[in-house]
Design an enzyme around this catalytic site. Sequence first.
Site, PDB file in Angstrom:
ATOM      1  CB  SER A  99      -0.889   0.012   1.238  1.00  0.00           C
ATOM      2  OG  SER A  99      -1.606  -1.188   1.353  1.00  0.00           O
ATOM      3  CE  LYS A 174      -4.834  -1.373   1.569  1.00  0.00           C
ATOM      4  NZ  LYS A 174      -5.763  -2.286   2.232  1.00  0.00           N
ATOM      5  CE  LYS A 243       1.777   2.059   4.684  1.00  0.00           C
ATOM      6  NZ  LYS A 243       1.092   1.098   3.819  1.00  0.00           N
TER       7      LYS A 243
END
Length: 304
Positions: A99, A174, A243
């Site tokens: 990701s 994503k 993140k």
Amino acid sequence: MSGAAIRSVAFIGIGNMGWPMAANLLRAGFSVTVCDAVAGRAEAFVAAQGGVAASNAAAAVAGAEAVVTILPTSAEVEAVLAEIAPVLAPGTLLIEMSSGSPLVTRRLAEELAARQVAMVDAPVSGGVPRARTGELAIMAGGEQAALDRAEPVLKAMSTTIHRVGTVGAGQAMKALNNLVSAGGFLIGIEALLIGQRFGLDPALMVDVLNASTGMNNATQKKFGPYVLSRAFDSGFGLDLMAKDLGIALEVGRGTGTVTPFAALLREMASSAVNLLGPGQDHTAFARLSEALAGTELWPGPAAG
Ligand code: NAD
């Protein structure tokens, strides 16, 4: 670039997700060489699952028709690509499944294209349980020919593959998925905290939400086994979720979109990382809300 069917895969990053995903490639008949930065991890994988262990990424990619990366962030992917790019044979396909940041991925794809190496991004959703069963959802970005070539590899690990655009589009999708997922998680936890203070039983609240319109993936799959149980062990790190929220914000800013909720979520996730320290599961995000509320959620019926 070569369009030959892929049989041999170098798999870089045998972490929580990479391990079961590489195992599924072996089960599907691919020849798999694994490598990981943690000493002994690749050898442990080979002992448990089969395949071949390589001591570093450059050794892993020698002779491989495709390279899969599933690493924590684009920073690790960039470091690995700097190591392997000089030794990648023209025609190799790079399948980046982390990701990661779409902007970094687009730049890396351009650099690889100059070496006749096609890159697709194919991040995954479904967590460790669906990585184990080969039922991940994949959101893929790249040129159609490269995605066609990647498809048999991706099919061995997933049940759903959505082609969402050019390279980097999978990672944008994503990050936005995880933005929605994190938002659903955190608002659900706040509701449980309010309800518990009111005298409602949090476990019963989860059952009611799951029979009602407040249901979401967190209420269905996370609150019972990972939060109310106090296990906090889903296998997806809080730092990785923070993140992902940062990437969603990056995409928001890059598109000039005003994102007040996303900004708040990102700040809360970063606060949770700082408050709870390293090595936390993303479901421990609930503990930030608990700390702010001055109340801990209980697994059982509320007293009084
Ligand atoms: P993880 O930390 O468990 O695994 C990452 C692995 O990469 C580790 O084993 C680490 O040693 C290895 N690594 C790091 N740098 C390396 C390098 N330079 N060379 C070789 N190996 C290196 O992380 P994870 O949970 O498997 O997640 C991987 C990616 O998948 C992340 O981008 C994450 O956001 C994403 N993801 C995770 C989940 C989940 O439920 N865990 C779900 C969907 C997506």
